[in-house]
Every structure is written in C-alpha cells, then in structure tokens.
Write an enzyme that holds these catalytic residues in place. Structure first.
Site, PDB file in Angstrom:
ATOM      1  N   GLU A 228      -6.488   6.402  -0.788  1.00 55.67           N
ATOM      2  CA  GLU A 228      -6.322   5.500   0.086  1.00 55.67           C
ATOM      3  C   GLU A 228      -7.087   4.200  -0.597  1.00 55.67           C
ATOM      4  O   GLU A 228      -6.570   3.140  -0.527  1.00 55.67           O
ATOM      5  CB  GLU A 228      -6.967   5.853   1.319  1.00 55.67           C
ATOM      6  CG  GLU A 228      -6.252   6.786   2.373  1.00 55.67           C
ATOM      7  CD  GLU A 228      -4.523   6.431   2.331  1.00 55.67           C
ATOM      8  OE1 GLU A 228      -4.447   5.249   2.673  1.00 55.67           O
ATOM      9  OE2 GLU A 228      -3.845   7.280   2.051  1.00 55.67           O
TER      10      GLU A 228
ATOM     11  N   HIS B   2       2.005   4.694  -3.025  1.00 54.70           N
ATOM     12  CA  HIS B   2       2.285   6.105  -2.825  1.00 54.70           C
ATOM     13  C   HIS B   2       3.669   6.638  -3.454  1.00 54.70           C
ATOM     14  O   HIS B   2       3.630   7.543  -3.920  1.00 54.70           O
ATOM     15  CB  HIS B   2       2.002   6.524  -1.338  1.00 54.70           C
ATOM     16  CG  HIS B   2       0.943   6.412  -0.818  1.00 54.70           C
ATOM     17  ND1 HIS B   2      -0.343   6.720  -1.401  1.00 54.70           N
ATOM     18  CD2 HIS B   2       0.347   5.760   0.436  1.00 54.70           C
ATOM     19  CE1 HIS B   2      -1.484   6.548  -0.947  1.00 54.70           C
ATOM     20  NE2 HIS B   2      -0.969   5.947   0.352  1.00 54.70           N
TER      21      HIS B   2
ATOM     22  N   HIS C 287       0.741  -1.259   0.016  1.00 50.37           N
ATOM     23  CA  HIS C 287       0.131   0.066  -0.023  1.00 50.37           C
ATOM     24  C   HIS C 287       0.788   1.213   0.109  1.00 50.37           C
ATOM     25  O   HIS C 287       0.655   2.298  -0.787  1.00 50.37           O
ATOM     26  CB  HIS C 287      -0.900   0.039   1.432  1.00 50.37           C
ATOM     27  CG  HIS C 287      -1.753   1.036   1.475  1.00 50.37           C
ATOM     28  ND1 HIS C 287      -3.040   1.292   1.221  1.00 50.37           N
ATOM     29  CD2 HIS C 287      -1.221   2.408   2.143  1.00 50.37           C
ATOM     30  CE1 HIS C 287      -3.402   2.458   1.511  1.00 50.37           C
ATOM     31  NE2 HIS C 287      -2.469   3.109   2.048  1.00 50.37           N
ATOM     32  N   GLU C 288       1.936   1.341   0.910  1.00 48.00           N
ATOM     33  CA  GLU C 288       2.758   2.322   1.024  1.00 48.00           C
ATOM     34  C   GLU C 288       3.684   2.549  -0.335  1.00 48.00           C
ATOM     35  O   GLU C 288       3.850   3.735  -0.880  1.00 48.00           O
ATOM     36  CB  GLU C 288       3.724   2.355   2.140  1.00 48.00           C
ATOM     37  CG  GLU C 288       2.884   2.481   3.465  1.00 48.00           C
ATOM     38  CD  GLU C 288       1.814   3.521   3.556  1.00 48.00           C
ATOM     39  OE1 GLU C 288       2.217   4.530   3.012  1.00 48.00           O
ATOM     40  OE2 GLU C 288       0.763   3.368   4.363  1.00 48.00           O
TER      41      GLU C 288
END
Length: 640
Positions: A255, A170, A166-167
């Site tokens: 998100e 980004h 997930h990170e």
C-alpha cells in the site's frame, strides 16, 4: 525498482504466500487429527489405529481445504468483473452520459492509455457509502476497477485520480494476480468453519438422547460428531487467524508502494492525501459493509473495517498521510471530522470550485521524432509519470468526440475497429470491402468502409489509444460476436495479399486481449524461460523489426546488429531477412512472453535499439514499440 524488478518481487511473494498457506494448513490438519483421535477415544488403542485415524483425518481435511480453494479459484476465472459483481458492483456503461460516471470513466481511460494497458471494466458499488476502491483480475487484459458510491460523491477529480492511479499500480505490478489467488486460498482455510458448524448441527440432531452402549460409544459419549465439529470450528478459527496474518503480511508494504506510485504518476500529493483525509474525517470512512469484505480486504484502497494492528491489512491512515505530507498533524483529522459533520464534502462541487473542465479539442499533433535510449525506455515500462498522464489526456482530446463515442458503443465498435485496419490503397480497400461482405454482410461492410474514410486523417499516434478505448466495448460483445469479428479481422488483413506491420500488430493485439479476457490464465505456475533457451525466437523478432523499419538491406543489417549488441553482448548473429515478413512473429510470442524478468528487460532494450538505431523514433515506430511491448506484457506509456 523498475517493472522487471517488481515482477521478480511478486514472484517471490507468491512463493511466500504458498509457504504461509501450507504452514496454516498443517496447523489446521494437526488440530483436526488430534480432535478426531480424542472424539473416537482412540488414545488407548494400538499405534496403528491411532496413526490410521490421524492419516484419515489429515487426508479428509487436506482434501476439503484443497477442493474448497480450487472451487473458489475456479469461480473467479471470470476475471476482475466477477469479484466486483460479487461485491454488488454495477458495470459503468462505456458510453454513459451521467456526469459522475463519465468523470470516472474519463479518469480510468486516461490512466489506462498513459499506462499502456487495455482500458479495464469499470464498476461502481452503489450501496457502499465509504470511500474505497479496488482493482481485480488475473492480468491487465481481464482487469476491473471498482469504486464505491462514496468515492464518487465525496472525492473531487484530483482525489479520484489519485485513488485510481493507486489501483493501477496494483494492475501494473502484478499485485492483482496475487490478490485473487489469496481469495481462493483464504476460502479454503476458512471453509472448515462452515463444515464444523454443520457437523455440530448434525451431531446434536443425530446424537440427541442416543446413549449407545457400544465400546466406542462409551469412549466418545455416544456421538463423536459434536466434538469433531467443535474441533473443526476451532481449526477454522486458526484458519481465520492465519488468513488475517497472511493478508496483513502480503498487503501492508504494497500500500505504501502504491501510494508512492500514484504520486509519481500524478506528480502531486494533494489528490491521494486528500482522499485519505476524507476517509479519516468522514464517519463512513473506508468502510465496506458487504459480507464478502473479509475475503477482499487485502485488495481495497482503504481498510474495509477496523482491525487490531496485528491483523490490519493496511498501514495506519495517519502514517500513510504522513509519508505523503511529512508536516501532517493527525489532529487535523479531528478538525476535518467536525467540519464535515455539519457539511459533508461534495466532490463535483469541489470540481467546479477548482475549475475542472473537459479538455478542449486540439488540432492533431505533428508526428515528431524523439531520441530514445534503451535503458531509459526500460525504466518507463509500467512506470507512467505525470507527463504520460498529460500525454494521454492530450491524445484523447485530439480524437474527435464522435469517434470516441463510436469506440465506446458496443453497437458501433466492430465497424470502427475494422475501419481502423482497412488499407489506404483504393484497390486494396475495395478487396477488403468485398471480403467483409462475404464474412459479415453488406451493412457491416459498408459501415466499416465509411469508418475507414472517417479515420483516414487520424494521426498515427491516435490509432493505438483509439483501439485501447474500444477494447471494453469489444469485450462486452457476446462470445459468438467476438469470434465472428476476429475471423473478419484476419480475413481483412489477408484480403489484399500482404500484411503490414501495423495490421499484424493490431490484429494480434486484438486477438490476444480478447482471448485472455475470455479465458484468463489462472494457473499457479507461470512459464519460466531463459534467454539462452529462447535466443532463436528473440533474433527472429529483431530481424522482423529491422526489416520493417529499414529502407534498404544495409540499414536493416545495421538495425539488427544494434539490437544484437544489446541482446547478446560480445556475440554476433547473422541477419537473415524473414521470408514471410511479419508473419514470422507467430512463432516467437510464446517463447518470449515467458522470459524471466531480467531477460525480458534485456529483450525490450534490444527491441528499442533496433527501432531507434537511427537515433530517433517516429510516432509510428513508437506505437509499434508499444504494441510489441504489450504483446510481451510489458506495458509502455506513450513516448513523448
């Protein structure tokens, strides 16, 4: 939406962020100007006096906000590690032997290689028991990934992998740069609250009991500072309100996208969904207790504290889980909370129960050839899949553990990188050894020569991943040591009188990554160039790649023509063999890296067309493609 579409979206969001910031600042300036006029009792004065006071108040307020934002932004130029340290982060050593930390670093390294980006610095927030994480930095080169101690304690490997994936979304999509800019802007509009509190304090001390009889004193009650201070505190509250709205507007939808990217990457929803369920079922949730949480709330994996739905920086937890698992019943969180109240989950014990174990070493894979299509490769840029992750794990498993250990150790990483660049030809290698003796001394030269011998059997597919693993250790060296190493690298590749494509790309990649990590580009304006204005540079790049991969002038011409057909449809360009070979590329990077996303997409397709003009791409060609894409800031996962 592919990488280049997302890049365009991030650019639009940056513009939107500026607009929201300007609107918030205007509202604050108007509030302060009205308060100043009132505090000095100037409403009965002539219009010139009123306008003069308003302009002065607006100037001072705007300047204060601007300088505060600039100061905060400059203070973050150290990159993502600076943000992590401010939140109490502790750097995880590259060669750590702690089981928890080694598991974390392994996951980060595998995902970095699968994503085609440098391995970021890794931090742990040891005092935070909530489950949370964030990625910060100006670019992938100076990025840092931080996780809380609660994440290490409570998440199993699948769940930790989902959070890290997930990170990384980004990192890949450019969200980090937007996030770190937002920290600077929010500091500016919240700074007025601090000024207002000081004015209140000074005003009461200076004006207490002082009942002056001047005309101004009669109108302002003797001392205007308290009223101005109250107004600035009020303006600061407007800033808080605006700041939280900005955070919420920038963060929420991203998100969902990052969750989806993590699922695409890991090809399973149980990991990231399990992490979200543990946040919902544990009393510590995703709470971050650090006072700076308000600044970084928009970049966290989970909400750092509870806020009303209007100001929430993240979608509701149950909604995020339901998107991943449509059959999810929110009542399950209550059941999990009761279960874990008796026995909180232990991530490492769950790993044992799930049968996780380090990958066994395997024999080096042969150098396969794979058919590639330019448009397919473009869709893979910054879009790793589960196959990319598995491929990265396999590559790391095939590199001897002793070699990985030296790549992770700041004391041994220098000779290893130098050894990676030493020539196969004995006479050329001896010339390089003598050059290193002159530059770095006998001990380093001998160590590099020994490394060259050990790395001689390393498969082509392992060289770039090994360099990526080595990057954090290189970045941890003192600046003087980094500069000395870079000088030695360039002397090394020139020592034998010729520079191969591999030598050039590896040295250029090393130079670019170290320079970007030492001096991150934190400016607001990014270069915007069109392909029409950069055609000459693009054609030089295609010509160099055609020359490097061809066995004859005819084949080089054919490869070049294939690239031109993609780059400039319906047009022709003359192939001219680059007189200085690969060194000609020094003139192209600045022009090509700044291409607008759509044009850069077409350039990458043209590069693929040149390299794959014979219908296949060898492992060596694939790693060359990844290196060139990395120099263009288009991270490409390993091609299977």
């Amino acid at each position: 939406m592919d990488f280049f579409g997302r890049q365009q979206q991030v650019r639009r969001m940056s513009a939107r962020l500026v607009v929201l910031f300007v609107v918030a600042v205007i509202g604050i300036i108007v509030t302060v100007a009205l308060a100043v006029i009132t505090a000095f009792g100037a409403w009965d004065e002539d219009p010139t006096t009123i306008v003069g006071l308003a302009v002065a108040a607006a100037f001072v307020t705007g300047l204060s906000i601007g300088l505060a934002s600039l100061f905060r932004t400059v203070s973050l130029r150290g990159g993502g590690g600076k943000v992590a340290i401010e939140l109490g982060g502790v750097l995880v050593p590259q060669d750590t032997t702690d089981p928890q930390l080694r598991r974390l670093r392994n996951v980060v390294e595998e995902i970095a290689i699968a994503s085609g980006v440098p391995v970021p610095e890794v931090y742990v927030l040891p005092r935070e028991q909530g489950i949370n994480a964030f990625a910060a930095g100006w670019s992938p080169t100076d990025a840092a990934v931080a996780v809380t101690q609660g994440s290490l304690d409570r998440l199993n490997r699948d769940e930790l992998q989902g959070v890290i994936a997930h990170e990384f979304s980004h990192v890949l999509n450019g969200d980090m740069r937007l996030n770190i800019r937002l920290i600077g802007l929010l500091f500016g509009i919240l700074f007025l609250t601090v000024i207002g509190r000081e004015l209140l304090r000074w005003g009461f001390f200076a004006g207490g009991g002082n009942n002056r009889s001047s005309r101004d004193g009669e109108k302002s009650g003797g001392n205007p500072l308290p009223l101005i201070g109250i107004a600035m505190v009020g303006a600061g509250l407007i800033g808080v309100f605006a700041g939280r709205l900005i955070q919420a507007s920038v963060s929420r939808q991203r998100e969902y996208l990052a969750d989806a990217s993590a699922v695409q990457f890991t090809r399973q929803t149980s990991g990231i969904a399990g992490a979200l369920k543990k946040i919902g079922g544990l009393p510590t949730g995703s709470q971050v207790r650090n006072p700076r949480e308000e600044e970084v709330g928009h970049m966290l994996f989970g909400s750092g504290r509870r806020l009303s739905s209007l100001f929430a920086t993240h979608p509701p937890l149950a909604d995020r889980i339901k998107v991943l698992e449509p059959e999810f019943d929110p009542a399950e969180l209550d059941r999990l909370a009761q279960q874990w109240a008796q026995q909180p989950p232990d991530g490492q014990q769950e790993d044992i129960a799930l049968g996780f174990a380090p990958p066994a070493a395997a024999a080096p894979a042969p150098a396969p050839k794979a058919a590639v299509q330019p448009h397919v490769v473009v869709t893979q840029v910054a879009a790793p899949t589960s196959e990319s992750y598995q491929r990265a794990g396999t590559l790391l498993g095939e590199i001897p553990e002793a070699v990985l250990g030296r790549a992770r150790n700041p004391q041994t990483v220098g000779p290893l990188v130098l050894g990676l660049l030493m020539a196969e030809d004995p006479s050329a290698r001896n010339a390089q050894h003598r050059t290193l003796q002159e530059k770095l001394g006998q001990r380093i030269a001998d160590a590099a020569l020994a490394e060259a011998g050990d790395l001689a059997t390393l498969a082509p597919a392992h060289r770039l991943p090994l360099a990526e693993i080595a990057f954090p250790a290189l970045r941890s060296l003192a600046t003087a040591d980094q500069q000395a190493l870079l000088g030695a690298v360039f002397a090394l590749i020139h020592a034998d009188g010729r520079i191969t494509v591999f030598e050039y790309c590896m040295s250029r990649l090393l130079l670019g990554q170290l320079q970007e990590s030492m001096k991150p580009n934190s400016g607001w304006r990014e270069p915007q160039r069109t392909l029409a204005a950069s055609t000459d540079a693009a054609l030089i790049l295609l010509a160099v790649l055609a020359q490097a991969g061809a066995v004859s002038a005819t084949r080089a011409q054919s490869a070049f023509d294939a690239g031109v057909a993609v780059l400039l449809p319906g047009k022709q360009a003359e192939y001219v063999a680059p007189p200085r070979g690969v060194v000609e590329l020094e003139s192209v990077w600045a022009a090509l890296d700044g291409l607008v996303p759509d044009d850069k997409s077409r350039l990458v397709q043209a590069i693929v067309a040149v390299i794959g003009s014979d219908g296949t791409v060898t492992v060596a060609e694939a790693e060359l493609l990844r290196t060139v894409c990395s120099l263009l800031h288009c991270p490409l996962p390993p091609l299977s």
